[in-house]
Design a protein around this motif. Sequence first.
Motif, mmCIF file in Angstrom:
data_model
loop_
_atom_site.group_PDB
_atom_site.id
_atom_site.type_symbol
_atom_site.label_atom_id
_atom_site.label_comp_id
_atom_site.label_asym_id
_atom_site.label_seq_id
_atom_site.Cartn_x
_atom_site.Cartn_y
_atom_site.Cartn_z
ATOM 1 N N SER A 1 -14.841 -4.060 11.842
ATOM 2 C CA SER A 1 -15.591 -3.616 10.723
ATOM 3 C C SER A 1 -14.878 -3.147 9.610
ATOM 4 O O SER A 1 -13.620 -2.790 9.714
ATOM 5 N N GLN A 2 -15.222 -3.325 8.292
ATOM 6 C CA GLN A 2 -14.576 -3.330 6.991
ATOM 7 C C GLN A 2 -14.089 -1.834 6.837
ATOM 8 O O GLN A 2 -15.107 -0.876 7.241
ATOM 9 N N VAL A 3 -12.935 -1.475 6.611
ATOM 10 C CA VAL A 3 -12.446 -0.275 6.341
ATOM 11 C C VAL A 3 -12.698 0.368 4.766
ATOM 12 O O VAL A 3 -12.611 -0.827 4.034
ATOM 13 N N ASP A 4 -13.091 1.145 4.601
ATOM 14 C CA ASP A 4 -13.513 1.638 3.264
ATOM 15 C C ASP A 4 -12.344 1.724 2.170
ATOM 16 O O ASP A 4 -11.273 2.007 2.448
ATOM 17 N N GLY A 5 -12.615 1.032 1.226
ATOM 18 C CA GLY A 5 -11.498 0.763 0.237
ATOM 19 C C GLY A 5 -10.767 2.186 -0.327
ATOM 20 O O GLY A 5 -9.550 1.805 -0.809
ATOM 21 N N ASP A 6 -11.126 3.074 -0.200
ATOM 22 C CA ASP A 6 -10.556 4.327 -0.963
ATOM 23 C C ASP A 6 -9.968 4.758 0.309
ATOM 24 O O ASP A 6 -9.112 5.922 -0.044
ATOM 25 N N ARG A 7 -9.648 4.174 1.676
ATOM 26 C CA ARG A 7 -8.963 4.827 2.958
ATOM 27 C C ARG A 7 -7.681 4.143 3.035
ATOM 28 O O ARG A 7 -6.937 4.606 3.793
ATOM 29 N N TYR A 8 -7.536 3.143 2.044
ATOM 30 C CA TYR A 8 -6.027 2.522 2.263
ATOM 31 C C TYR A 8 -5.736 1.770 0.969
ATOM 32 O O TYR A 8 -6.245 1.895 -0.001
ATOM 33 N N SER A 9 -4.372 1.621 0.869
ATOM 34 C CA SER A 9 -3.917 0.616 -0.434
ATOM 35 C C SER A 9 -3.840 -0.649 -0.045
ATOM 36 O O SER A 9 -2.969 -1.197 0.823
ATOM 37 N N GLY A 10 -4.740 -1.472 -0.700
ATOM 38 C CA GLY A 10 -4.653 -2.824 -0.703
ATOM 39 C C GLY A 10 -3.765 -3.451 -1.350
ATOM 40 O O GLY A 10 -3.168 -4.370 -0.930
ATOM 41 N N LYS A 11 -3.036 -2.790 -2.413
ATOM 42 C CA LYS A 11 -1.721 -3.312 -2.761
ATOM 43 C C LYS A 11 -0.578 -3.747 -1.868
ATOM 44 O O LYS A 11 0.148 -4.691 -1.940
ATOM 45 N N PHE A 12 -0.537 -2.886 -0.800
ATOM 46 C CA PHE A 12 0.559 -3.228 0.187
ATOM 47 C C PHE A 12 0.341 -4.392 0.837
ATOM 48 O O PHE A 12 1.227 -5.051 1.026
ATOM 49 N N PHE A 13 -0.880 -4.699 1.042
ATOM 50 C CA PHE A 13 -1.222 -5.919 1.796
ATOM 51 C C PHE A 13 -1.370 -7.393 1.011
ATOM 52 O O PHE A 13 -0.914 -8.334 1.284
ATOM 53 N N VAL A 14 -1.820 -7.068 -0.433
ATOM 54 C CA VAL A 14 -1.625 -7.920 -1.326
ATOM 55 C C VAL A 14 -0.245 -8.342 -1.632
ATOM 56 O O VAL A 14 0.194 -9.523 -1.805
ATOM 57 N N ASP A 15 0.600 -7.382 -1.668
ATOM 58 C CA ASP A 15 2.179 -7.596 -1.918
ATOM 59 C C ASP A 15 2.741 -8.646 -0.902
ATOM 60 O O ASP A 15 3.423 -9.182 -1.255
ATOM 61 N N ARG A 16 2.287 -8.548 0.335
ATOM 62 C CA ARG A 16 2.895 -9.233 1.458
ATOM 63 C C ARG A 16 2.403 -10.799 1.199
ATOM 64 O O ARG A 16 3.555 -11.673 1.244
ATOM 65 N N LEU A 17 1.330 -11.067 0.631
ATOM 66 C CA LEU A 17 0.831 -12.507 0.499
ATOM 67 C C LEU A 17 1.840 -12.957 -0.852
ATOM 68 O O LEU A 17 2.080 -13.952 -0.693
ATOM 69 N N VAL A 18 1.833 -11.848 -1.787
ATOM 70 C CA VAL A 18 2.599 -12.338 -3.223
ATOM 71 C C VAL A 18 3.907 -12.875 -2.856
ATOM 72 O O VAL A 18 4.349 -13.827 -3.354
ATOM 73 N N GLU A 19 4.623 -12.170 -1.898
ATOM 74 C CA GLU A 19 6.009 -12.661 -1.496
ATOM 75 C C GLU A 19 5.931 -13.904 -1.006
ATOM 76 O O GLU A 19 6.770 -14.654 -1.233
ATOM 77 N N LEU A 20 4.995 -14.117 -0.068
ATOM 78 C CA LEU A 20 5.000 -15.633 0.565
ATOM 79 C C LEU A 20 4.547 -16.758 -0.536
ATOM 80 O O LEU A 20 5.144 -17.798 -0.679
ATOM 81 N N LEU A 21 3.793 -16.381 -1.655
ATOM 82 C CA LEU A 21 3.569 -17.288 -2.652
ATOM 83 C C LEU A 21 4.835 -17.520 -3.447
ATOM 84 O O LEU A 21 5.270 -18.855 -3.683
ATOM 85 N N GLN A 22 5.627 -16.419 -3.632
ATOM 86 C CA GLN A 22 6.902 -16.676 -4.631
ATOM 87 C C GLN A 22 7.625 -17.388 -3.637
ATOM 88 O O GLN A 22 8.370 -18.328 -4.293
ATOM 89 N N THR A 23 7.899 -17.331 -2.271
ATOM 90 C CA THR A 23 8.671 -18.290 -1.383
ATOM 91 C C THR A 23 8.386 -19.515 -1.468
ATOM 92 O O THR A 23 8.974 -20.464 -1.602
ATOM 93 N N HIS A 24 6.916 -19.708 -1.295
ATOM 94 C CA HIS A 24 6.427 -21.167 -1.380
ATOM 95 C C HIS A 24 6.677 -21.703 -2.719
ATOM 96 O O HIS A 24 7.113 -23.133 -2.540
ATOM 97 N N MET A 25 6.425 -21.070 -3.886
ATOM 98 C CA MET A 25 6.630 -21.529 -5.174
ATOM 99 C C MET A 25 8.289 -22.050 -5.461
ATOM 100 O O MET A 25 8.398 -23.020 -5.947
ATOM 101 N N LYS A 26 9.263 -21.281 -4.747
ATOM 102 C CA LYS A 26 10.666 -21.374 -4.874
ATOM 103 C C LYS A 26 11.093 -22.928 -4.162
ATOM 104 O O LYS A 26 11.706 -23.766 -4.608
ATOM 105 N N ILE A 27 10.166 -22.951 -2.905
ATOM 106 C CA ILE A 27 10.371 -23.986 -2.000
ATOM 107 C C ILE A 27 10.007 -25.490 -2.767
ATOM 108 O O ILE A 27 10.644 -26.361 -3.070
ATOM 109 N N VAL A 28 8.914 -25.422 -3.749
ATOM 110 C CA VAL A 28 8.327 -26.486 -4.461
ATOM 111 C C VAL A 28 9.297 -26.758 -5.544
ATOM 112 O O VAL A 28 9.583 -27.721 -5.805
#
Length: 192
Positions: free
Chosen positions: A160-187
């Motif tokens: 069940s989805q957690v209410d958006g005001d109960r957590y920081s989505g940025k924390f989890f988005v930053d995880r994905l962005v780090e991986l995007l940066q890593t893969h861009m560097k590999i490219v």
Amino acid sequence: MKRAIITVCCLPVLLAACSGAGIFKEAYSEAEWTFIQPYYYPLAGIGGGAILGKVRIPENRETSIASQTLVQALQDLQLSVVEPTLELDAIIPPRTPWETDIAPIPAELVASYNQSFPNLTLRPAIYGIAYDGEHDTSENIFRYRISARLYSRGALSRWSQVDGDRYSGKFFVDRLVELLQTHMKIVAEAQP
């Protein structure tokens, strides 16, 4: 009265169309994109050398590189794209909304999150994450807009989805962005 409201609401669209500006070309300002990475083609710049701060890619490959980089980063997190349905080449066209399935989050990551955000501590449960967003490759810039959706469940219950005001989505988005940066560097490093 209604006619005046419609005229006022449509005026910005009409003015943009008359001025020649593409009203649908730039739906987001640069600040609204989560991750921005400029790119260039071989032989660009002085003497064809590297351009600092940009990723070098082969010409006419920006769509496939942007999409495959995203798919690889999501796969690193044990996620797969469920919308749109991907073909064998795993290409998501630019400006096409996409979303993932839900993948469980390791307990260590939840503990790290709780340390980083003591005011938004996640209660004991099993947590999962899903992402949605879109990307663009115009004007020699890879742009990604990404949102994270946190889910929770008990040992025998469904997500069940957690209410958006109960957590920081940025924390989890930053995880994905780090991986995007890593893969861009590999490219970038893989290019001759």
